[in-house]
Design a protein around this motif. Structure first.
Motif, PDB file in Angstrom:
ATOM      1  N   GLN A  33       9.603  -6.222 -51.819  1.00  0.00           N
ATOM      2  CA  GLN A  33       9.770  -7.676 -51.847  1.00  0.00           C
ATOM      3  C   GLN A  33      10.977  -8.110 -51.038  1.00  0.00           C
ATOM      4  OE1 GLN A  33      10.209  -9.249 -55.807  1.00  0.00           O
ATOM      5  NE2 GLN A  33       9.941 -11.386 -55.173  1.00  0.00           N
ATOM      6  N   VAL A  34      12.068  -7.348 -51.116  1.00  0.00           N
ATOM      7  CA  VAL A  34      13.283  -7.677 -50.380  1.00  0.00           C
ATOM      8  C   VAL A  34      13.092  -7.446 -48.885  1.00  0.00           C
ATOM      9  CG1 VAL A  34      15.734  -7.132 -50.080  1.00  0.00           C
ATOM     10  CG2 VAL A  34      14.730  -7.156 -52.372  1.00  0.00           C
ATOM     11  N   VAL A  35      12.472  -6.332 -48.524  1.00  0.00           N
ATOM     12  CA  VAL A  35      12.235  -6.030 -47.110  1.00  0.00           C
ATOM     13  C   VAL A  35      11.338  -7.092 -46.478  1.00  0.00           C
ATOM     14  CG1 VAL A  35      11.214  -4.374 -45.509  1.00  0.00           C
ATOM     15  CG2 VAL A  35      12.583  -3.560 -47.436  1.00  0.00           C
ATOM     16  N   SER A  36      10.304  -7.498 -47.206  1.00  0.00           N
ATOM     17  CA  SER A  36       9.404  -8.529 -46.697  1.00  0.00           C
ATOM     18  C   SER A  36      10.153  -9.846 -46.505  1.00  0.00           C
ATOM     19  CB  SER A  36       8.243  -8.718 -47.670  1.00  0.00           C
ATOM     20  OG  SER A  36       7.404  -9.786 -47.238  1.00  0.00           O
ATOM     21  N   ALA A  37      10.993 -10.217 -47.461  1.00  0.00           N
ATOM     22  CA  ALA A  37      11.778 -11.453 -47.339  1.00  0.00           C
ATOM     23  C   ALA A  37      12.782 -11.356 -46.198  1.00  0.00           C
ATOM     24  CB  ALA A  37      12.493 -11.749 -48.657  1.00  0.00           C
ATOM     25  N   LEU A  38      13.350 -10.157 -45.992  1.00  0.00           N
ATOM     26  CA  LEU A  38      14.295  -9.958 -44.896  1.00  0.00           C
ATOM     27  C   LEU A  38      13.615 -10.174 -43.551  1.00  0.00           C
ATOM     28  CD1 LEU A  38      17.061  -8.891 -43.781  1.00  0.00           C
ATOM     29  CD2 LEU A  38      16.027  -6.610 -43.841  1.00  0.00           C
ATOM     30  N   ILE A  65       8.135 -26.249 -48.228  1.00  0.00           N
ATOM     31  CA  ILE A  65       7.032 -26.015 -47.296  1.00  0.00           C
ATOM     32  C   ILE A  65       6.612 -24.545 -47.263  1.00  0.00           C
ATOM     33  CG2 ILE A  65       8.388 -25.509 -45.214  1.00  0.00           C
ATOM     34  CD1 ILE A  65       6.460 -27.383 -43.700  1.00  0.00           C
ATOM     35  N   ALA A  66       7.448 -23.659 -47.795  1.00  0.00           N
ATOM     36  CA  ALA A  66       7.130 -22.226 -47.754  1.00  0.00           C
ATOM     37  C   ALA A  66       6.117 -21.830 -48.823  1.00  0.00           C
ATOM     38  CB  ALA A  66       8.394 -21.396 -47.892  1.00  0.00           C
ATOM     39  N   GLY A  67       6.225 -22.444 -50.001  1.00  0.00           N
ATOM     40  CA  GLY A  67       5.348 -22.031 -51.096  1.00  0.00           C
ATOM     41  C   GLY A  67       5.907 -20.879 -51.900  1.00  0.00           C
ATOM     42  N   ASN A  68       6.848 -20.117 -51.302  1.00  0.00           N
ATOM     43  CA  ASN A  68       7.576 -19.059 -52.002  1.00  0.00           C
ATOM     44  C   ASN A  68       6.648 -18.026 -52.644  1.00  0.00           C
ATOM     45  OD1 ASN A  68      10.000 -20.584 -51.443  1.00  0.00           O
ATOM     46  ND2 ASN A  68       9.406 -21.915 -53.145  1.00  0.00           N
ATOM     47  N   MET A  69       5.681 -17.564 -51.874  1.00  0.00           N
ATOM     48  CA  MET A  69       4.776 -16.526 -52.365  1.00  0.00           C
ATOM     49  C   MET A  69       5.358 -15.155 -52.044  1.00  0.00           C
ATOM     50  SD  MET A  69       1.073 -18.161 -51.279  1.00  0.00           S
ATOM     51  CE  MET A  69       1.626 -18.704 -49.659  1.00  0.00           C
ATOM     52  N   PHE A  85      15.872 -17.772 -51.235  1.00  0.00           N
ATOM     53  CA  PHE A  85      15.122 -18.062 -52.462  1.00  0.00           C
ATOM     54  C   PHE A  85      15.098 -16.846 -53.373  1.00  0.00           C
ATOM     55  CE2 PHE A  85      11.164 -18.106 -54.908  1.00  0.00           C
ATOM     56  CZ  PHE A  85      11.295 -19.312 -55.582  1.00  0.00           C
ATOM     57  N   LEU A  86      14.970 -15.659 -52.787  1.00  0.00           N
ATOM     58  CA  LEU A  86      14.959 -14.441 -53.594  1.00  0.00           C
ATOM     59  C   LEU A  86      16.294 -14.260 -54.314  1.00  0.00           C
ATOM     60  CD1 LEU A  86      13.373 -11.979 -54.472  1.00  0.00           C
ATOM     61  CD2 LEU A  86      14.132 -10.804 -52.401  1.00  0.00           C
TER      62      LEU A  86
END
Length: 272
Positions: free
Chosen positions: A54-59, A217-221, A230-231
């Protein structure tokens, strides 16, 4: 090398002391506090947190969209600065003032406005959906929000440099037989490139940490449209302060390395 003494504000030791104290209170001490707090984690625990999928994807999403937005503004911002500086037309001052609107507008308001506009049933989103283009709740929407927020950084950095470039240089190059492309390559680009890199750097740095205009606008999925800021907020809401601090330290290190490389490139271009 002799030290330059300012005739306006005398007292090198005093002014340097105030500068270092202010810099320490505003920047260095908070960053040092974050690093000290993160030191409670072992290297294994720290790596386990920052290497989570999850962190790598957000990065990747945060830095990727920030890079794209900065590059887009590098092109659009340069064109806007060129039009404002080199042309006189009705409404020019209004356009010039509108460029600073993202500075004054709360980022949350910008995010809500963009989401309303580009939502699947929004004024523009409904037509985009008919063309098979989904903007809201996708990385494209994040890039759009970041482009809106960071545009002034590029325009206001390049604009004064353009104003200082004499038009006589372009006219002289043309008289010597240079075509438009040669004038652009050998006259304008070398003069604008250091300022362009500065504007690009400022836009990128702001985009990486942007939060307010993106969360709507991101939806934070998770794994799709979840950004690092956000994370971090999610970790704080879960009282996982060490996890939030570890992600913050990772953002700090990656941002510092990226900005350092850009600054080194900028110094190289100035010297050569």
């Amino acid at each position: 090398m002799a030290r330059t003494v300012s005739p306006v504000i005398p007292g090198f030791n005093l002014t340097l002391g105030y500068t270092l104290i202010y810099l320490s209170l505003i920047v260095l001490i908070p960053l040092a506090g974050m690093l000290v707090y993160a030191a409670q984690l072992s290297w294994q625990d720290f790596y386990q947190i920052i290497s989570a999928p999850q962190v790598v994807s957000a990065l990747k999403l945060s830095f990727g969209t920030a890079l794209v937005a900065a590059l887009v503004n590098g092109v659009i911002g340069t064109l806007l600065a060129w039009v404002i500086v080199r042309y006189r037309f009705p409404g020019r001052k209004i356009i010039d003032a509108l460029i600073d609107l993202p500075f004054a507008l709360p980022t949350a308001v910008a995010g809500i406005a963009l989401t309303t506009l580009y939502a699947p049933k929004g004024l523009l989103g409904q037509y985009a959906n008919e063309l098979g283009i989904k903007v809201a709740f996708t990385p494209l929407g994040i890039v759009l929000a970041l482009t809106f927020v960071t545009l002034p950084f590029v325009v206001r950095t390049i604009q004064p440099v353009l104003e200082d470039i004499p038009r006589e240089l372009e006219e002289a190059a043309t008289c010597l037989g240079a075509n438009s492309f040669q004038v652009l390559r050998h006259v304008l680009i070398p003069a604008l490139l250091p300022a362009w890199l500065t504007g690009f750097t400022l836009a990128f740095a702001r985009a990486v940490g942007e939060y307010g205009s993106v969360i709507f606008i991101a939806g934070n999925m998770p794994g799709k449209t979840e950004i690092l800021p956000f994370l971090i907020m999610v970790k704080l809401d879960q009282y996982d302060y060490l996890g939030a601090t570890a992600i913050g330290v990772m953002m700090l290190v990656v941002s510092f390395v990226f900005l350092l490389l850009i600054n080194l490139l900028q110094r190289y271009l100035i010297k050569h």
